[in-house]
Design an enzyme around this catalytic site. Sequence first.
Site, PDB file in Angstrom:
ATOM      1  N   LYS A  28       0.836  -1.200   0.000  1.00 25.02           N
ATOM      2  CA  LYS A  28       0.000   0.000   0.000  1.00 25.02           C
ATOM      3  C   LYS A  28       0.871   1.250   0.000  1.00 25.02           C
ATOM      4  O   LYS A  28       0.645   2.182  -0.764  1.00 25.02           O
ATOM      5  CB  LYS A  28      -0.912  -0.036   1.229  1.00 25.02           C
ATOM      6  CG  LYS A  28      -1.817   1.153   1.383  1.00 25.02           C
ATOM      7  CD  LYS A  28      -3.025   0.816   2.239  1.00 25.02           C
ATOM      8  CE  LYS A  28      -2.725   0.712   3.711  1.00 25.02           C
ATOM      9  NZ  LYS A  28      -2.524   2.018   4.373  1.00 25.02           N
ATOM     10  N   SER A  29       1.889   1.272   0.863  1.00 21.07           N
ATOM     11  CA  SER A  29       2.748   2.465   0.964  1.00 21.07           C
ATOM     12  C   SER A  29       3.418   2.762  -0.373  1.00 21.07           C
ATOM     13  O   SER A  29       3.488   3.916  -0.815  1.00 21.07           O
ATOM     14  CB  SER A  29       3.848   2.240   2.005  1.00 21.07           C
ATOM     15  OG  SER A  29       3.293   2.043   3.268  1.00 21.07           O
ATOM     16  N   GLY A 101      -4.765   7.904   5.916  1.00 23.51           N
ATOM     17  CA  GLY A 101      -3.819   8.840   6.535  1.00 23.51           C
ATOM     18  C   GLY A 101      -2.621   9.082   5.642  1.00 23.51           C
ATOM     19  O   GLY A 101      -2.102  10.206   5.555  1.00 23.51           O
ATOM     20  N   ARG A 129      -7.820  12.162  13.353  1.00 23.50           N
ATOM     21  CA  ARG A 129      -6.390  11.833  13.512  1.00 23.50           C
ATOM     22  C   ARG A 129      -5.513  13.100  13.440  1.00 23.50           C
ATOM     23  O   ARG A 129      -5.847  14.030  12.722  1.00 23.50           O
ATOM     24  CB  ARG A 129      -5.974  10.807  12.444  1.00 23.50           C
ATOM     25  CG  ARG A 129      -6.712   9.481  12.641  1.00 23.50           C
ATOM     26  CD  ARG A 129      -6.316   8.462  11.617  1.00 23.50           C
ATOM     27  NE  ARG A 129      -4.925   8.071  11.742  1.00 23.50           N
ATOM     28  CZ  ARG A 129      -4.303   7.293  10.875  1.00 23.50           C
ATOM     29  NH1 ARG A 129      -4.940   6.849   9.804  1.00 23.50           N
ATOM     30  NH2 ARG A 129      -3.053   6.953  11.059  1.00 23.50           N
ATOM     31  N   SER A 173       7.803   8.516  12.305  1.00 22.08           N
ATOM     32  CA  SER A 173       6.644   8.321  11.427  1.00 22.08           C
ATOM     33  C   SER A 173       7.060   8.562   9.980  1.00 22.08           C
ATOM     34  O   SER A 173       7.531   9.647   9.633  1.00 22.08           O
ATOM     35  CB  SER A 173       5.527   9.302  11.820  1.00 22.08           C
ATOM     36  OG  SER A 173       4.683   9.549  10.720  1.00 22.08           O
ATOM     37  N   ASP A 321       2.147  -1.518  12.063  1.00 18.83           N
ATOM     38  CA  ASP A 321       0.774  -1.918  11.719  1.00 18.83           C
ATOM     39  C   ASP A 321       0.468  -3.366  12.095  1.00 18.83           C
ATOM     40  O   ASP A 321      -0.681  -3.805  11.998  1.00 18.83           O
ATOM     41  CB  ASP A 321       0.534  -1.711  10.216  1.00 18.83           C
ATOM     42  CG  ASP A 321       0.498  -0.230   9.859  1.00 18.83           C
ATOM     43  OD1 ASP A 321       0.199   0.592  10.743  1.00 18.83           O
ATOM     44  OD2 ASP A 321       0.783   0.107   8.694  1.00 18.83           O
ATOM     45  N   LYS A 348      -3.886   5.583  15.289  1.00 15.04           N
ATOM     46  CA  LYS A 348      -4.011   4.951  13.963  1.00 15.04           C
ATOM     47  C   LYS A 348      -5.486   5.010  13.530  1.00 15.04           C
ATOM     48  O   LYS A 348      -6.261   5.775  14.078  1.00 15.04           O
ATOM     49  CB  LYS A 348      -3.476   3.516  14.021  1.00 15.04           C
ATOM     50  CG  LYS A 348      -1.968   3.464  14.264  1.00 15.04           C
ATOM     51  CD  LYS A 348      -1.220   4.019  13.077  1.00 15.04           C
ATOM     52  CE  LYS A 348       0.280   3.989  13.295  1.00 15.04           C
ATOM     53  NZ  LYS A 348       1.008   4.690  12.232  1.00 15.04           N
ATOM     54  N   ARG A 352      -5.697   1.433  18.548  1.00 14.36           N
ATOM     55  CA  ARG A 352      -5.402  -0.005  18.444  1.00 14.36           C
ATOM     56  C   ARG A 352      -4.907  -0.625  19.741  1.00 14.36           C
ATOM     57  O   ARG A 352      -4.881  -1.856  19.841  1.00 14.36           O
ATOM     58  CB  ARG A 352      -4.396  -0.253  17.309  1.00 14.36           C
ATOM     59  CG  ARG A 352      -5.020  -0.045  15.945  1.00 14.36           C
ATOM     60  CD  ARG A 352      -4.058  -0.348  14.819  1.00 14.36           C
ATOM     61  NE  ARG A 352      -4.717  -0.110  13.538  1.00 14.36           N
ATOM     62  CZ  ARG A 352      -4.090   0.138  12.395  1.00 14.36           C
ATOM     63  NH1 ARG A 352      -2.761   0.195  12.362  1.00 14.36           N
ATOM     64  NH2 ARG A 352      -4.770   0.333  11.291  1.00 14.36           N
TER      65      ARG A 352
HETATM   66  C1  S3P Z   1       2.590   4.486   6.417  1.00 16.11           C
HETATM   67  C2  S3P Z   1       3.260   4.740   7.570  1.00 16.11           C
HETATM   68  C3  S3P Z   1       2.815   4.282   8.898  1.00 16.11           C
HETATM   69  C4  S3P Z   1       1.736   3.219   8.816  1.00 16.11           C
HETATM   70  C5  S3P Z   1       0.716   3.521   7.766  1.00 16.11           C
HETATM   71  C6  S3P Z   1       1.359   3.687   6.403  1.00 16.11           C
HETATM   72  C7  S3P Z   1       3.143   5.012   5.157  1.00 16.11           C
HETATM   73  O1  S3P Z   1       2.328   5.397   9.612  1.00 16.11           O
HETATM   74  O2  S3P Z   1       1.112   3.062  10.067  1.00 16.11           O
HETATM   75  O3  S3P Z   1      -0.233   2.471   7.698  1.00 16.11           O
HETATM   76  O4  S3P Z   1       2.747   4.567   4.074  1.00 16.11           O
HETATM   77  O5  S3P Z   1       4.007   5.898   5.233  1.00 16.11           O
HETATM   78  P1  S3P Z   1       3.352   6.297  10.466  1.00 16.11           P
HETATM   79  O6  S3P Z   1       4.521   6.480   9.620  1.00 16.11           O
HETATM   80  O7  S3P Z   1       2.677   7.584  10.755  1.00 16.11           O
HETATM   81  O8  S3P Z   1       3.627   5.485  11.695  1.00 16.11           O
END
Ligand code: S3P
Length: 434
Positions: A28-29, A101, A129, A173, A321, A348, A352
């Site tokens: 996903k990222s 997010g 959030r 993060s 996650d 989150k 959680r």
């Molecule tokens: C993500 C970073 C994470 C993760 C989120 C996806 C990303 O959040 O929890 O599901 O794609 O950069 P944080 O970096 O804020 O912890």
Amino acid sequence: MEDYNMAEKMIVHPRSSLKGEFQPPANKSISHRAVMIGAISEGVTEIENFLTSEDCMATIKAFQSMGVQVERTGTNSVKVHGAGLDGLKEPGDVMDMGNSGTSMRLISGILAGQPFYSIMTGDSSLRSRPMNRIADPLRLMGAQIYGREGDLAPITILGGNLKPIHYQTPVASAQIKSCILLAGLFADGETVVTEPAGSRDHTERMLGSFGAEVASHNLTRKVEGRPKLTGHKVSVTGDISSAAYFLVAAMLCRDSEVVLKNVGVNPTRDGILEALKNMGGQVLLENYREESGEPVADLHVKSSQLKGGNFGGDLIVRMIDEVPLLALAATQADGETHIRDAAELRVKESNRIANTVSELRKLGAQVEELDDGMIIAGGGGLKGGECESYGDHRMAMSLAVAGLISEDGVEINDVECVNTSFPGFWRMLSSLYT
Ligand code: S3P
């Protein structure tokens, strides 16, 4: 009996064995980042094995509303016709990021560099959030950002004329780090961001592959502004966060053996593998290779008797996650498991920590809630029962794994949220039933 879906509820029955081989969905990222960086590059970015989940589609829609042509070229492939660093157009309406997010926080970095007015909103979870974590550094760079009290979404951004900053993030993060690095592309000079612990580095890797100058030293990342970004082909690896449900399911169900193909094993994401191996989990990484600048392997997993462990510090960032799932695995271990330094879990898609504790307790586990984690008594024996997902995809999928190892099955309410990251999850799960 087959698992069945009643409206938005799913019942998962116990299973004695899981067997099979399959490829979990795309990361996903990386899917988000490929669209975002492709959109501000010159030329075409073809993305193969793109994750067509609700979250990633929200990112596509946002760029389409800023005038970027994004075509679906196949079931899992998209073509982004880059608009270049200065080619985005003011969106004509509020952009809806849904539950995502990553979309809101990373796109904020790009919007901060645009000389136009934009508004982003999202669902009730996203609107609750924290966005001050990205609004604060973007204001230091010169963007005007307005949100509801405490910088909650909807947020409005009036950007342009950014100056580079040196910023120390208060929490580890990747979303904050990536937001600042993306904004840094639009500032003249070098933008520097340092984190308290190393979060996932997909943005740095991908920016580099598109031609940006990104330097890494320990926990500091630097990006040079106004780079020439050039679109190219990106092949997205499988998501370890999605594979993890099957990894844990195969470890916990007796007489199981599962091969998960093409899973991204980037060292900033592999905390769940380290934690489970530490607990005695049997998983082998086979066919290790690299794809589009990301390490990837096939994971060969077998049923395992786990033992409890102590997890905290940087390891938690590398498996952020997967913590609810680790807590579930810990209920089946010999001995207690302590999870600390995980306070980020409270902000989150849902809280959680509170939700994992309450739902595991409903199923019969003994779990103590801590401000920044939990203590889980092992010993097995999850009875089962009715649980809430709280509209959080990772809660819903963790509870599905709980159903497989429960005595009486688990009924999960509100499972639609699974589509935000893993469309096809239920089908894939039942394909492993023997
Ligand atoms: C993500 C970073 C994470 C993760 C989120 C996806 C990303 O959040 O929890 O599901 O794609 O950069 P944080 O970096 O804020 O912890």
